[in-house]
Design an enzyme around this catalytic site. Structure first.
Site, PDB file in Angstrom:
ATOM      1  N   GLN A 119      62.959   4.340  41.882  1.00  0.00           N
ATOM      2  CA  GLN A 119      64.074   3.849  40.867  1.00  0.00           C
ATOM      3  C   GLN A 119      64.152   4.791  39.923  1.00  0.00           C
ATOM      4  O   GLN A 119      63.198   5.249  39.129  1.00  0.00           O
ATOM      5  CB  GLN A 119      63.700   2.451  40.420  1.00  0.00           C
ATOM      6  CG  GLN A 119      64.726   1.791  39.650  1.00  0.00           C
ATOM      7  CD  GLN A 119      65.948   1.415  40.353  1.00  0.00           C
ATOM      8  OE1 GLN A 119      65.904   1.078  41.563  1.00  0.00           O
ATOM      9  NE2 GLN A 119      67.038   1.608  39.456  1.00  0.00           N
TER      10      GLN A 119
ATOM     11  N   LYS B 128      66.255  -5.774  44.655  1.00  0.00           N
ATOM     12  CA  LYS B 128      66.240  -5.298  46.013  1.00  0.00           C
ATOM     13  C   LYS B 128      65.188  -5.714  46.924  1.00  0.00           C
ATOM     14  O   LYS B 128      65.433  -5.760  48.037  1.00  0.00           O
ATOM     15  CB  LYS B 128      66.094  -3.546  45.731  1.00  0.00           C
ATOM     16  CG  LYS B 128      67.082  -2.717  45.343  1.00  0.00           C
ATOM     17  CD  LYS B 128      66.721  -1.417  44.609  1.00  0.00           C
ATOM     18  CE  LYS B 128      68.205  -0.896  44.023  1.00  0.00           C
ATOM     19  NZ  LYS B 128      67.706   0.463  43.293  1.00  0.00           N
TER      20      LYS B 128
ATOM     21  N   ASP C 263      68.790   6.591  49.344  1.00  0.00           N
ATOM     22  CA  ASP C 263      69.723   6.598  48.079  1.00  0.00           C
ATOM     23  C   ASP C 263      70.792   7.683  48.272  1.00  0.00           C
ATOM     24  O   ASP C 263      71.636   7.904  47.372  1.00  0.00           O
ATOM     25  CB  ASP C 263      68.922   7.112  46.699  1.00  0.00           C
ATOM     26  CG  ASP C 263      68.419   5.897  46.113  1.00  0.00           C
ATOM     27  OD1 ASP C 263      69.204   4.924  45.942  1.00  0.00           O
ATOM     28  OD2 ASP C 263      67.413   6.019  45.564  1.00  0.00           O
TER      29      ASP C 263
HETATM   30  N1  GUN Z   1      69.102   3.811  38.922  1.00  0.00           N
HETATM   31  C1  GUN Z   1      70.302   3.365  38.940  1.00  0.00           C
HETATM   32  N2  GUN Z   1      71.005   3.078  40.270  1.00  0.00           N
HETATM   33  C2  GUN Z   1      70.203   3.645  40.991  1.00  0.00           C
HETATM   34  C3  GUN Z   1      70.169   3.705  42.527  1.00  0.00           C
HETATM   35  O1  GUN Z   1      71.312   3.533  43.081  1.00  0.00           O
HETATM   36  N3  GUN Z   1      69.104   4.124  43.034  1.00  0.00           N
HETATM   37  C4  GUN Z   1      68.007   4.584  42.264  1.00  0.00           C
HETATM   38  N4  GUN Z   1      67.032   5.134  43.242  1.00  0.00           N
HETATM   39  N5  GUN Z   1      67.841   4.618  41.101  1.00  0.00           N
HETATM   40  C5  GUN Z   1      69.110   4.060  40.403  1.00  0.00           C
END
Ligand code: GUN
Length: 296
Positions: free
Chosen positions: A98, A54, A121
């Site tokens: 995350q 990311k 998100d």
């Molecule tokens: N963990 C697995 N997928 C995601 C996601 O799309 N966003 C976040 N913040 N954590 C994750």
């Protein structure tokens, strides 16, 4: 006949170029760029590699990436304090914690503390509620990436029977909700299956569009798929493979080799939904920045 393989990398590259141009224009117009704060607590290897991807993706297109890598011992108060500070920062337009978080941290409280205005998100209950009501706002990254992939590949959802396997808050529940909305990329008849569904194959065999988001390899075999179906594989499962340098390989939830001989269209793993998830995160960050900076 073998299925057409949906190229998520290509779709993501095209969207990335559009976003890059959009950011350059915003910068020329206002002198400001979108900012994304990523919070990683602990040292889970999969989460570390997602977060690194990311941050790299942000740098490539001109988004300011504000990294917050915290030890697993971080207390809830310390994390909440960080989120409050990020909520107040005018140069941060998106905040992402995350998941999964270490067990001593209250994931639900953390997601509710991120300002709904910066919730790229789409995990905050306000944004989840808006999504369910079909109101404009953030869309969650993986489901939004799936909708884009269907659109780009000319797959009609209107009137189609979509069967989703997996009821997670991140993928299953939101994609089911998005595809049943009364809107151009919706209007589907949606069946949502999960671990307590009896006779799963009876449902999956009815799918015009089958979305596998169970988080388990080999959930979908060829006999569970209707000939000519569109198959979207959301699974990202690490299978130990000692002969590879990194010690594992990635496989989806679908038995790709067998199912591709039956489906009309199918996403590979890796290279299908995965690249789209990151792009939609960047999209949400740019969308949020434009709203904050331009009021647009
Ligand atoms: N963990 C697995 N997928 C995601 C996601 O799309 N966003 C976040 N913040 N954590 C994750």
């Amino acid at each position: 006949m073998s299925a057409k393989i949906i190229d998520g990398k290509l779709a993501a590259a095209n969207l990335r170029a559009e976003l890059k141009a959009n950011i350059a224009e915003l910068k020329a117009q206002t002198g400001q760029v979108p900012g994304l704060a990523v919070i990683l607590v602990g040292d889970d290897p999969a989460s570390q590699s997602y977060v690194t991807a990311k941050e790299k993706a942000c740098a490539e297109i001109g988004i300011l990436s504000v990294d917050n890598r915290l030890p697993a011992t971080t207390s809830q108060d310390q994390l909440l304090d960080l989120i409050h500070r990020l909520n107040d920062r005018p140069d941060v337009h998106g905040i992402l914690a995350q998941l999964p978080l270490p067990r001593h941290l209250d994931e639900s409280l953390i997601c509710r503390t991120i300002s709904p205005e910066k919730d790229v998100d789409c995990f905050h209950p306000v944004n989840v509620g808006k999504l369910m009501l079909g109101e404009a706002g953030f869309l969650p990254c993986t489901p939004h990436g799936i909708v884009k992939l269907l659109e780009i590949n000319g797959v009609q959802t209107d009137g189609a029977h979509v069967v989703v396997v997996g009821r997670s808050n991140i993928v299953g529940k939101p994609i089911a909700n998005m595809l049943l909305q009364k809107c151009p990329n919706g209007n589907a008849t949606v069946t949502l299956c999960h671990t307590h569904t009896r006779n799963l194959a009876e449902f999956t065999r009815q799918a015009d569009i089958l979305i596998a988001a169970a988080g388990r390899p080999h959930t979908i075999s060829a006999d569970m798929v209707k000939a000519g179906a569109v198959v979207i594989d959301v699974g990202v499962n690490r299978v130990p493979t000692p002969e590879l340098p990194r010690g594992y390989r990635l496989v989806g939830d679908v038995d790709f080799e067998a199912v591709k001989e039956k489906a009309a269209l199918i996403t590979p793993v890796p290279g299908g939904v995965g690249p789209m998830t990151i792009i939609m995160l960047l999209y949400n960050t740019v969308y949020s920045a434009r709203r904050h900076i331009l009021g647009a």
